[in-house]
Scaffold this active site. Structure first.
Site, PDB file in Angstrom:
ATOM      1  N   HIS A 183       1.683  -2.790  -6.505  1.00 49.78           N
ATOM      2  CA  HIS A 183       1.781  -1.385  -6.882  1.00 49.78           C
ATOM      3  C   HIS A 183       2.491  -1.230  -8.228  1.00 49.78           C
ATOM      4  O   HIS A 183       2.248  -0.266  -8.957  1.00 49.78           O
ATOM      5  CB  HIS A 183       2.556  -0.590  -5.825  1.00 49.78           C
ATOM      6  CG  HIS A 183       1.787  -0.339  -4.568  1.00 49.78           C
ATOM      7  ND1 HIS A 183       1.773  -1.241  -3.532  1.00 49.78           N
ATOM      8  CD2 HIS A 183       1.001   0.698  -4.188  1.00 49.78           C
ATOM      9  CE1 HIS A 183       1.021  -0.750  -2.549  1.00 49.78           C
ATOM     10  NE2 HIS A 183       0.540   0.423  -2.925  1.00 49.78           N
ATOM     11  N   ASP A 254      -8.916  -2.547  -4.473  1.00 46.55           N
ATOM     12  CA  ASP A 254      -7.644  -1.932  -4.117  1.00 46.55           C
ATOM     13  C   ASP A 254      -7.451  -0.742  -5.058  1.00 46.55           C
ATOM     14  O   ASP A 254      -8.162  -0.568  -6.050  1.00 46.55           O
ATOM     15  CB  ASP A 254      -6.504  -2.941  -4.250  1.00 46.55           C
ATOM     16  CG  ASP A 254      -5.292  -2.575  -3.391  1.00 46.55           C
ATOM     17  OD1 ASP A 254      -5.258  -1.448  -2.849  1.00 46.55           O
ATOM     18  OD2 ASP A 254      -4.382  -3.410  -3.266  1.00 46.55           O
TER      19      ASP A 254
END
Length: 491
Positions: A183, A254
């Site tokens: 992230h 993702d």
């Protein structure tokens, strides 16, 4: 909308802002949008009303849209974001090591997803987590043993998909051996090619052999294979996943909002790079996607006009996504009562270290580190399960940074101290050490991946996950009482 824009739309899974879907989303669905992903930002506002507020209205508008979310069980839940999961999660299932049980749990999850109107589960995580020094996936990994991970991957995929809910093996080619969260940073797996293949790739091979409908790429560099992040690497997606492993389902990116994905190119540039690598379906991220979808369409239009992105690549991707929509259009809810399977699995996973004291009501002290971004703000802890069993003598929630000397603990009342750690947390470790030194009679309930240090002689209940049923299984042992049914039926 022109054909190119419709093709691009058919390869996008955006999110939206707020609880109820917005008007722009319905317009985009009319123009071919593949579907949506639900994130915690939506689900925290829904209080479990996913079908009523989201999926029924959208399926009335477009019956075959994809509705996707992450329902791993344990620490990562979305359908039960408002209360905590009724399934114990991968690590607990790996500890029990009964693939038939894992398959049953996946079947029960499928029932919940069908009830909620969800067609694509962005699970399971099939990472092999080698040890505590690589804690990014922690309790989301079935095991450090590739063979065990592969066996439970196969069981989960088959248990979910036999009911018409698509599974997603993630995050190809594996994030288990990374030390940073994708992230925020681009992780690197620095292992020889032979070790990568025998460890990280093995569970993905099992998933493909089990007929998994989708594979999600990870934003990760495996230098022994390619120095390009896997989401944007033809070597990984086209040569390895498609060619060597023989996967012909939908490859999903993702989330493209991650720092490790955009590389200064924005959403549009990242999407074009991923399509070129062989990815079919783009997850945009938890932001409202109206403007982002427009940005991606503009970037794709330029890339096609300039000869960078072949139109045939978008057509191929759109065709695969259409097959997935068709495959998920007729789910078959499991027959029989699976409501208690998650709690039964959590009970089997709990490990008692030491001699458990006689059952009693307890004062619960919960040391709460900052939540992991993947977990979000899902409720967790022991206090409410103890209260539901009539065994809570009081509770104290301890926020990060609080000193042990500032804790106001009752004298003469048995304690249960709750911790949860993926990594070594200096604050949590320090407070725990001081607290147990002063109260050696306390029982430590460890709900995390990493074992926090405790003095010799401390009784420890290790749950291997922080789902609602993980906590209930520990509460039953401490109280000597059994829950009358699945926790969701009692809350």
């Amino acid at each position: 909308m022109d054909r190119l824009s419709t093709l691009v739309n058919s390869c996008l899974l955006p999110a939206y802002g707020g609880a109820a879907p917005t008007d722009w989303l319905r317009r985009e669905l009319d123009d071919g949008l593949a579907g949506i992903v639900l994130f915690g930002a939506n689900l925290g506002l829904l209080d479990g009303r996913v079908r009523e507020v989201v999926t029924e209205p959208l399926r009335a508008h477009r019956p075959d849209l994809i509705v996707a979310l992450d329902e791993e069980g344990g620490d990562i839940t979305r359908v039960e974001y408002h209360r905590g999961s009724n399934y114990p999660g991968n690590l607990a299932l790996g500890v029990v090591d009964d693939p038939a049980l894992t398959s049953q749990v996946a079947g029960a999850i499928a029932a919940d997803l069908i009830d909620a109107g969800v067609s694509l589960n962005l699970a399971p995580s099939v990472e092999v987590c080698p040890g505590y020094d690589m804690p990014v996936f922690g309790a989301r990994s079935f095991s450090s043993d590739p063979a065990r991970v592969a066996a439970h991957t196969r069981a989960f995929v088959e248990g979910l998909q036999r009911h018409g809910v698509a599974a997603t093996a993630k995050h190809f080619p594996g994030l288990g051996a990374t030390r940073v969260d994708s992230h925020f940073e681009l992780p690197v797996v620095d292992t020889p090619a032979s070790e990568f293949r025998s460890r990280d790739l093995y569970p993905f091979t099992a998933a493909v052999e089990a007929g998994v409908q989708a594979v999600m790429t990870g934003h990760v560099v495996v230098g022994a294979i390619d120095d390009t992040p896997a989401t944007f690497s033809p070597r990984f997606v086209t040569d390895l996943l498609r060619g060597e492993l023989g996967f012909d389902g939908v490859v999903i990116s993702d989330s493209l909002d991650m720092r490790s994905a955009q590389a200064g190119l924005g959403f549009g540039g990242a999407a074009v790079r991923a399509w070129l690598a062989g990815v079919d379906l783009m997850i945009i991220g938890p932001q409202d996607g109206e403007g982002i979808c427009a940005e991606i369409r503009d970037s794709a239009r330029r890339a096609v006009a300039e000869g960078v992105l072949p139109l045939s690549r978008l057509e191929e991707a759109a065709e695969r996504v259409a097959r997935l929509r068709k495959w998920t259009s007729s789910p078959a809810r499991p027959t029989g009562d699976l409501g208690g399977i998650g709690l039964a699995a959590a009970r089997r996973a709990v490990e008692v270290r030491g001699t458990l004291p006689a059952p009693s009501a307890r004062f619960v002290v919960e040391l709460r580190p900052e939540p992991n971004i993947s977990c979000g703000t899902v409720p967790w802890g022991l206090a409410e399960p103890m209260a539901r069993l009539g065994a809570l003598a009081g509770a104290l929630t301890v926020a990060p940074g609080t000193a042990a000397a500032d804790l106001d603990l009752p004298a003469g009342v048995p304690l249960a101290v709750v911790v949860r750690a993926e990594t070594a947390d200096a604050w949590q470790t320090g407070v725990l050490t001081a607290l147990l030194a002063g109260r050696p009679d306390a029982v430590l309930v460890d709900m995390g991946f990493r074992d926090l240090p405790a003095p010799a002689g401390t009784v420890v209940l290790k749950t291997f996950g922080a789902g609602l049923v993980n906590a209930m299984a520990a509460a039953e042992l401490l109280s000597g009482r059994r829950a009358a049914g699945a926790p969701r039926d009692r809350w």
